[in-house]
Design a protein around this motif. Structure first.
Motif, PDB file in Angstrom:
ATOM      1  N   ALA A 142       0.813  -1.226   0.000  1.00 39.18           N
ATOM      2  CA  ALA A 142       0.000   0.000   0.000  1.00 39.18           C
ATOM      3  C   ALA A 142       0.842   1.271   0.000  1.00 39.18           C
ATOM      4  O   ALA A 142       0.293   2.375  -0.062  1.00 39.18           O
ATOM      5  N   LYS A 143       2.164   1.140   0.038  1.00 43.00           N
ATOM      6  CA  LYS A 143       3.013   2.337  -0.003  1.00 43.00           C
ATOM      7  C   LYS A 143       2.979   3.001  -1.374  1.00 43.00           C
ATOM      8  O   LYS A 143       3.199   4.197  -1.497  1.00 43.00           O
ATOM      9  N   LEU A 198      -7.067  -1.739   3.492  1.00 36.06           N
ATOM     10  CA  LEU A 198      -7.138  -0.325   3.127  1.00 36.06           C
ATOM     11  C   LEU A 198      -8.278   0.373   3.855  1.00 36.06           C
ATOM     12  O   LEU A 198      -8.120   1.506   4.339  1.00 36.06           O
ATOM     13  N   LYS A 203      -6.909   4.219   3.977  1.00 39.17           N
ATOM     14  CA  LYS A 203      -6.162   4.613   2.784  1.00 39.17           C
ATOM     15  C   LYS A 203      -7.009   4.374   1.543  1.00 39.17           C
ATOM     16  O   LYS A 203      -7.769   3.414   1.480  1.00 39.17           O
ATOM     17  N   ARG A 204      -6.846   5.264   0.559  1.00 38.67           N
ATOM     18  CA  ARG A 204      -7.515   5.090  -0.721  1.00 38.67           C
ATOM     19  C   ARG A 204      -6.471   4.663  -1.744  1.00 38.67           C
ATOM     20  O   ARG A 204      -5.549   5.422  -2.052  1.00 38.67           O
ATOM     21  N   ARG A 205      -6.597   3.450  -2.218  1.00 37.77           N
ATOM     22  CA  ARG A 205      -5.702   2.919  -3.236  1.00 37.77           C
ATOM     23  C   ARG A 205      -6.520   2.101  -4.228  1.00 37.77           C
ATOM     24  O   ARG A 205      -7.473   1.417  -3.847  1.00 37.77           O
TER      25      ARG A 205
END
Length: 247
Positions: A142-143, A198, A203-205
């Motif tokens: 997720a980075k 996520l 987080k938005r990915r």
């Protein structure tokens, strides 16, 4: 009560095993490279290792690293355990070590063979991947702005506490050889696990599945690391995420 040595006793699994055994009033020795008074590098062994196993009834071998050296460490530990007259050696392994040609899995399988041929009373338990491991992989992936995950690969994560319960129970019993494997409650696509991670961390990915090559990937796509018939765990990945990140 027994005297039980837990290698890797400060790690994710080992510390929980040690806590459960102490709660049952066993004398527990924690061995790791930095834990006093049993600070030992198993790959080196020596007098410090001999002192750690001296007088122990059982050794629970949780120490492991994907960076290499597991076979050498196990050989040192087994030699010291034999010399000390240890009655029971318990080893935690991974589901699929004989089916997925990953280097770390091959090392774990080799250690299983060493344990089986040690001449000691032994027990080997295999488990599917811990929730912590899956979350760690997700965190790394997720980075990037886009989260690439392997297509067609599923996982079956299990709560480390549930594995610790099982391992502690085996440690206080008689040697049983290879016992039934344990797996988490759900077989999930890695993409769905990534989406759950996520959401939990906010987080938005974009999650994109990619097809990979090689024997390891084929082994994972084939489910060699899964145990749908052994889904004995109850804690789900979402429950783990809530406990770790809130919700």
């Amino acid at each position: 009560m027994s005297t039980i040595l837990v290698t890797g006793g400060t790690g994710t699994l080992g510390r929980l095993v040690a806590a459960r055994l102490r709660a049952q009033r066993h004398e527990v020795r924690v061995l790791s490279r930095h834990a006093r008074p049993y600070a030992v590098d198993l790959r080196v062994g020596g007098a410090a290792l001999d002192a750690a196993v001296a007088g122990a009834d059982t050794v629970v071998h949780c120490a492991s690293t994907p960076r290499g050296g597991d076979e050498k460490a196990a050989a040192r530990l087994i030699g010291a355990a034999r010399a000390a007259g240890v009655r029971h050696l318990v080893y935690i392994s991974i589901v699929g070590v004989d089916r997925v040609p990953l280097g770390y899995y091959r090392a774990k399988l080799a250690v299983e063979r060493l344990v089986e041929g040690s001449g000691l009373g032994w027990t080997v338990l295999r488990a599917t991947q811990f929730h912590d491991l899956v979350a760690g992989v997700c965190a790394a992936l997720a980075k990037a702005p886009v989260m690439f995950v392997p297509s067609g690969v599923s996982d079956q994560p299990i709560a480390v506490a549930e594995v610790a319960d099982r391992l502690a129970g085996l440690a206080v019993g008689a040697p049983r050889g290879r016992v039934a494997d344990v797996g988490g409650p759900e077989v999930r696509s890695f993409a769905s696990l990534a989406e759950a991670y996520l959401e939990a961390v906010g987080k938005r990915r974009r999650v994109v599945e990619v097809r990979l090559g090689g024997r390891v990937y084929r082994g994972l796509r084939g489910g060699g690391h899964l145990l749908p018939e052994g889904a004995v765990g109850t804690g789900t990945f979402e429950e783990y995420l809530v406990g770790r990140f809130g919700g």
